[in-house]
Design an enzyme around this catalytic site. Structure first.
Site, PDB file in Angstrom:
ATOM      1  N   ASN A 175       0.866  -1.180   0.000  1.00 22.12           N
ATOM      2  CA  ASN A 175       0.000   0.000   0.000  1.00 22.12           C
ATOM      3  C   ASN A 175       0.902   1.230   0.000  1.00 22.12           C
ATOM      4  O   ASN A 175       1.487   1.575   1.027  1.00 22.12           O
ATOM      5  CB  ASN A 175      -0.884  -0.043   1.262  1.00 22.12           C
ATOM      6  CG  ASN A 175      -1.703   1.222   1.436  1.00 22.12           C
ATOM      7  OD1 ASN A 175      -1.778   2.061   0.537  1.00 22.12           O
ATOM      8  ND2 ASN A 175      -2.319   1.371   2.598  1.00 22.12           N
ATOM      9  N   LYS A 235       0.121   4.257  -0.305  1.00 22.75           N
ATOM     10  CA  LYS A 235      -0.522   5.441   0.268  1.00 22.75           C
ATOM     11  C   LYS A 235      -0.275   6.655  -0.655  1.00 22.75           C
ATOM     12  O   LYS A 235      -0.192   6.486  -1.857  1.00 22.75           O
ATOM     13  CB  LYS A 235      -0.037   5.677   1.695  1.00 22.75           C
ATOM     14  CG  LYS A 235      -0.130   4.390   2.535  1.00 22.75           C
ATOM     15  CD  LYS A 235       0.034   4.603   3.996  1.00 22.75           C
ATOM     16  CE  LYS A 235      -0.093   3.264   4.707  1.00 22.75           C
ATOM     17  NZ  LYS A 235      -0.091   3.375   6.149  1.00 22.75           N
ATOM     18  N   HIS A 275      -9.562   1.243   4.681  1.00 21.42           N
ATOM     19  CA  HIS A 275      -8.302   1.420   5.397  1.00 21.42           C
ATOM     20  C   HIS A 275      -8.516   2.386   6.571  1.00 21.42           C
ATOM     21  O   HIS A 275      -9.302   3.320   6.455  1.00 21.42           O
ATOM     22  CB  HIS A 275      -7.229   1.954   4.441  1.00 21.42           C
ATOM     23  CG  HIS A 275      -5.873   1.945   5.061  1.00 21.42           C
ATOM     24  ND1 HIS A 275      -5.446   2.928   5.922  1.00 21.42           N
ATOM     25  CD2 HIS A 275      -4.858   1.051   4.979  1.00 21.42           C
ATOM     26  CE1 HIS A 275      -4.217   2.637   6.330  1.00 21.42           C
ATOM     27  NE2 HIS A 275      -3.842   1.504   5.775  1.00 21.42           N
ATOM     28  N   GLU A 334      -6.873   4.791   7.631  1.00 24.23           N
ATOM     29  CA  GLU A 334      -6.664   6.212   7.303  1.00 24.23           C
ATOM     30  C   GLU A 334      -7.888   6.789   6.597  1.00 24.23           C
ATOM     31  O   GLU A 334      -8.226   7.955   6.762  1.00 24.23           O
ATOM     32  CB  GLU A 334      -5.386   6.367   6.462  1.00 24.23           C
ATOM     33  CG  GLU A 334      -4.139   6.178   7.331  1.00 24.23           C
ATOM     34  CD  GLU A 334      -2.968   5.530   6.620  1.00 24.23           C
ATOM     35  OE1 GLU A 334      -2.913   5.539   5.383  1.00 24.23           O
ATOM     36  OE2 GLU A 334      -2.087   5.006   7.336  1.00 24.23           O
ATOM     37  N   GLU A 384      -5.400  -4.885  10.638  1.00 31.86           N
ATOM     38  CA  GLU A 384      -4.393  -3.854  10.856  1.00 31.86           C
ATOM     39  C   GLU A 384      -4.710  -3.073  12.128  1.00 31.86           C
ATOM     40  O   GLU A 384      -5.509  -2.126  12.091  1.00 31.86           O
ATOM     41  CB  GLU A 384      -4.379  -2.874   9.677  1.00 31.86           C
ATOM     42  CG  GLU A 384      -4.058  -3.513   8.341  1.00 31.86           C
ATOM     43  CD  GLU A 384      -3.520  -2.485   7.364  1.00 31.86           C
ATOM     44  OE1 GLU A 384      -2.399  -2.676   6.891  1.00 31.86           O
ATOM     45  OE2 GLU A 384      -4.200  -1.482   7.099  1.00 31.86           O
ATOM     46  N   GLY A 412       2.355   2.394  10.734  1.00 30.93           N
ATOM     47  CA  GLY A 412       3.299   3.501  10.573  1.00 30.93           C
ATOM     48  C   GLY A 412       4.009   3.913  11.852  1.00 30.93           C
ATOM     49  O   GLY A 412       4.639   4.958  11.910  1.00 30.93           O
ATOM     50  N   SER A 427       3.308  -1.940  10.373  1.00 29.58           N
ATOM     51  CA  SER A 427       4.754  -1.967  10.623  1.00 29.58           C
ATOM     52  C   SER A 427       5.409  -3.303  10.290  1.00 29.58           C
ATOM     53  O   SER A 427       6.309  -3.759  10.998  1.00 29.58           O
ATOM     54  CB  SER A 427       5.059  -1.553  12.070  1.00 29.58           C
ATOM     55  OG  SER A 427       4.644  -0.215  12.282  1.00 29.58           O
TER      56      SER A 427
HETATM   57  P1  PGA Z   1       2.729   0.411   7.602  1.00 31.44           P
HETATM   58  O1  PGA Z   1       1.257   0.588   6.981  1.00 31.44           O
HETATM   59  O2  PGA Z   1       3.285  -0.880   7.058  1.00 31.44           O
HETATM   60  O3  PGA Z   1       3.498   1.610   7.145  1.00 31.44           O
HETATM   61  O4  PGA Z   1       2.575   0.353   9.085  1.00 31.44           O
HETATM   62  C1  PGA Z   1       0.419  -0.510   6.796  1.00 31.44           C
HETATM   63  C2  PGA Z   1      -0.892  -0.062   6.186  1.00 31.44           C
HETATM   64  O5  PGA Z   1      -1.354   1.027   6.522  1.00 31.44           O
HETATM   65  O6  PGA Z   1      -1.480  -0.768   5.355  1.00 31.44           O
END
Ligand code: PGA
Length: 253
Positions: free
Chosen positions: A9, A11, A94, A96, A166, A172, A213
């Site tokens: 992803n 983003k 997601h 976010e 997640e 993140g 992460s």
């Molecule tokens: P990250 O994000 O690996 O940077 O923690 C995962 C995601 O949001 O799908």
């Protein structure tokens, strides 16, 4: 047997030029890895060129979101047919999107139904916030996100769905969950809710990824778990060596 899947992803990262460069260095290495499904999810604007660059290879393409209406006066939105023309997958719900753009289980459900209608594979994200985690609401929150978000999906389509667990506190932050605790949420709560919706056989067939992460150093810990079928990778998916190493770990698991 559930086939492992690793999705990157991206983003809101990489211009079209940068995205093309990244794919050109990453795709040949990903193509060599067998026994694992590989998916890249760049920003919408890069989908056409990346779809062209991936042609003939073994790396799939996904969008990071889409609207549920077929077409019309929805300025700024992208329709299911637009996504379907270029992609096989679409990330939905997601955290976010839920946090910054007001998406809810109800709007996730509408998107899942739109994906079903056009036969796009949705990667549906669920997970608890830090506050919910600390107040021990994980199971309740995640079960609710599954039951509402995937309500009324056809039994024939259900096995094609991919779920990504997640934990929001792990995204993140560099603080990944542990293999065993993620495995427990996936095995008990997510497969439990899927089983209530679609029956046990389908619940066992649906792939559930871990996200939050994931790096080359912790990937194997997650892929070694019985209930976890791959990963949704954010930050580490923007680095060729990291993402290739993560995908390789899944191909062995
Ligand atoms: P990250 O994000 O690996 O940077 O923690 C995962 C995601 O949001 O799908």
């Amino acid at each position: 047997m559930r086939r492992p899947l690793v999705a990157g992803n991206w983003k809101m990262n990489k211009t079209v030029g940068e995205a093309s460069e990244l794919v050109n260095s990453m795709a040949p290495k990903l193509n060599e890895l067998k026994g694992v499904e590989k998916v890249l999810c760049p920003p919408f604007i890069s989908l056409p060129v990346i779809s062209y660059l991936l042609k003939g290879g073994e790396v799939g393409l996904g969008a990071q979101n889409m609207y549920w209406e077929e077409k019309g006066a929805f300025t700024g939105e992208v329709s299911p047919a637009m996504v379907k023309e270029l992609c096989q997958y679409v990330i939905l719900g997601h955290s976010e999107r839920r946090t910054y753009f007001g998406e809810t289980d109800e709007t996730v459900k509408k998107r899942v139904h739109a994906a079903q209608k056009i036969d796009l594979i949705p990667i549906v994200c669920v997970g608890e916030t830090l506050q919910q985690y600390e107040s021990k609401q994980t199971n309740e929150v995640v079960a609710r996100q599954i039951k509402f978000g995937l309500a009324d999906v056809d039994a024939a389509f259900a096995p094609r769905i991919v779920v990504a667990y997640e934990p929001v506190w792990a995204i993140g932050t560099g603080k990944a969950s542990s293999g065993p605790s993620a495995n427990e949420v996936v095995g008990k709560v997510i497969r439990g809710a899927l089983s209530e919706l679609f029956g046990n056989q389908t619940a066992q067939a649906i792939r559930v990824l871990y996200g939050g992460s994931v790096t080359a150093s912790n990937a194997a810990e997650f892929f070694g778990q019985s209930e976890i079928d791959g990963a949704l990778v954010g930050g580490a998916s923007l680095k060729v060596d990291e993402f290739v190493a993560i995908t390789k770990a899944a191909s062995k698991s």
